[in-house]
Design an enzyme around this catalytic site. Structure first.
Site, short mmCIF file in Angstrom:
data_model
loop_
_atom_site.label_atom_id
_atom_site.label_comp_id
_atom_site.label_asym_id
_atom_site.label_seq_id
_atom_site.Cartn_x
_atom_site.Cartn_y
_atom_site.Cartn_z
N HIS A 121 42.24 47.16 41.85
CA HIS A 121 40.79 47.30 40.86
C HIS A 121 40.36 47.94 40.00
CE1 HIS A 121 38.01 45.17 38.04
NE2 HIS A 121 38.46 44.14 38.32
N ASP A 198 38.33 44.10 49.28
CA ASP A 198 38.20 43.84 48.10
C ASP A 198 39.28 42.23 48.47
OD1 ASP A 198 38.00 42.73 46.06
OD2 ASP A 198 38.52 44.23 44.94
N GLN A 201 40.60 38.39 44.89
CA GLN A 201 41.46 37.24 44.77
C GLN A 201 41.51 36.21 45.96
OE1 GLN A 201 42.65 36.83 41.80
NE2 GLN A 201 41.34 38.12 40.68
N LYS A 224 35.28 33.08 40.63
CA LYS A 224 36.40 33.18 41.24
C LYS A 224 36.71 31.73 41.51
CE LYS A 224 37.43 38.01 39.85
NZ LYS A 224 37.86 37.96 38.80
N CYS A 361 42.20 45.98 34.15
CA CYS A 361 40.69 46.19 35.12
C CYS A 361 41.66 47.12 36.17
CB CYS A 361 39.68 45.86 35.11
SG CYS A 361 39.08 45.13 34.35
#
Length: 406
Positions: A121, A198, A201, A224, A361
């Site tokens: 991302h 990261d 997700q 999220k 993104c």
């Protein structure tokens, strides 16, 4: 897992959009919020609204207890050793930028290496680009395999004794690729590098154990994972966080302030300058309670079934290109031949079906895929097989519509 019962807990799902029952397939962008999270936010503002850490009155004490209680919930959610390792931020972007600025710019010099992948991302690319420019470090990319995964042989070749930071997403928001971050962290540590994951997700969809992953930093967002917008988490190993300088200065993060010098509070508060995101943290705590009650393992299994069902059903559509590996997280990114993804999303919206369209993104990844944009359907604990059927039928209508147009 009783998905029908779970759906009843999400007020927003019980509406019509453009004359059709809503099918929400954009949880990778932001998830919907259960009534318990909405109530937690409402209760804070109605009953406990006060600043934290500063007052001795009852409202201040209650707000502080709920705010710090949320930190403790995060600690257990990711199995951190201490709540001192849990920093509240505005989201994944802020968390990664904090590490890039506070750790990266103070520990990198010319010729050092930062290793990432082309699937990242933008929030896990641009901070490292800027860090490399500021320090003279070299930004290196692990190449992608044809199916959008990475090879551990390439990882081993790319990470060298010059590597100081490895920053890789846990799950791709475009391809659904689940990266072997535990194994990558082990290789990074063998070369004396630190590993940032990261987890934007990852954390919403699978059980996270930062001690087992042995990552040095893990970043994720509340919105999220059924929580509010504007709240996120940076987990870091305590020794690293202790050695890092704050990036925001002002109230709340100080210990003593003199005319020409100041000292900082201990962890985690030295990284939380100003009035913190109190309601957001409390809402995130409520979201964690909700997810833990259902069970992350069950959520992950449900998403696997939904995603595999979607992949099978999409095979019935001629002229569809699906991107990413066979084994993936709960999303499907695709294009229809000769139909722009924005047009696809517009027709689906007319049917009450919400999907994402654009570059997500991830412009470097779009270039690797040799497309300018894609459409994406992403699934979560409240999605059903009927949602997938509506989605597939919507795509067939889209093809028919544009077939007639052209």
């Amino acid at each position: 897992m009783d998905v029908k019962a779970i759906r009843e807990l999400f007020p927003i799902l019980h509406q019509e959009v453009n004359g059709h029952p809503l099918v929400y397939l954009d949880s990778a962008a932001t998830s919907q919020k259960p009534a318990s999270v909405i109530k937690a936010l409402e209760d804070y503002y109605k009953l406990d609204n006060s600043n934290v850490h500063r007052g001795v009155h009852t409202l201040g004490t209650r707000a502080t207890d709920k705010y710090e209680g949320a930190r403790d919930k995060v600690k257990h959610f990711i199995n951190a050793e201490s709540s001192r390792q849990v920093i509240f931020t505005r989201g994944t972007t802020t968390a990664i930028n904090t590490v890039a600025y506070s750790y990266g710019r103070h520990n990198l010099s010319e010729g050092d290496e930062i290793v990432i992948t082309p699937m990242e991302h933008h929030s896990n690319i641009i901070p490292w680009q800027q860090t490399a420019k500021a320090t003279g470090a070299v930004l290196k990319y692990v190449p992608l395999q044809p199916d959008g995964t990475i090879s551990m042989n390439d990882v081993k070749e790319m990470i060298t004794d010059r590597t100081k930071i490895v920053a890789i997403m846990h799950v791709s928001n475009v391809l659904g690729t689940i990266n072997p971050v535990k194994e990558i962290a082990e290789i990074a540590h063998q070369h004396g590098a630190i590993m940032l994951v990261d987890g934007a997700q990852g954390a919403p969809h699978m059980k996270i154990d930062v001690q087992d992953l042995n990552c040095d930093f893990y970043a994720f967002s509340g919105h999220k994972m059924c929580g509010p917008t504007g709240i996120g988490v940076l987990y870091g190993k305590e020794a690293l966080l202790e050695a890092m300088e704050p990036v925001e200065f002002g109230g709340e993060m100080i210990d003593f302030v003199h005319l020409h010098d100041s000292t900082w509070k201990e962890l985690p508060w030295k990284f939380e300058g100003g009035t913190p995101i109190i309601a957001g943290a409390i809402g995130l705590g409520a979201a964690i309670d909700f997810l833990m009650e259902i069970g992350l393992e069950d959520i992950e299994k449900h998403e696997e079934k939904i995603t595999q069902y979607a992949l099978e059903q999409l095979q019935s559509i001629d002229g569809i290109s699906i991107y990413g590996p066979k084994h993936r997280a709960g999303l499907v990114t695709f294009n229809l031949t000769d139909v722009h993804p924005h047009d696809t999303a517009t027709v689906l919206d007319a049917e009450g079906i919400a999907v994402r369209a654009g570059h997500h993104c991830a412009q470097p990844l779009m270039r690797w895929l040799e497309v300018t944009a894609t459409a994406r359907a992403s699934f979560y604990l409240y999605n059903t097989f009927e949602d997938v059927d509506r989605f597939v039928e919507g795509l067939k209508k889209t093809k028919e519509y544009f077939g007639d147009v052209f």
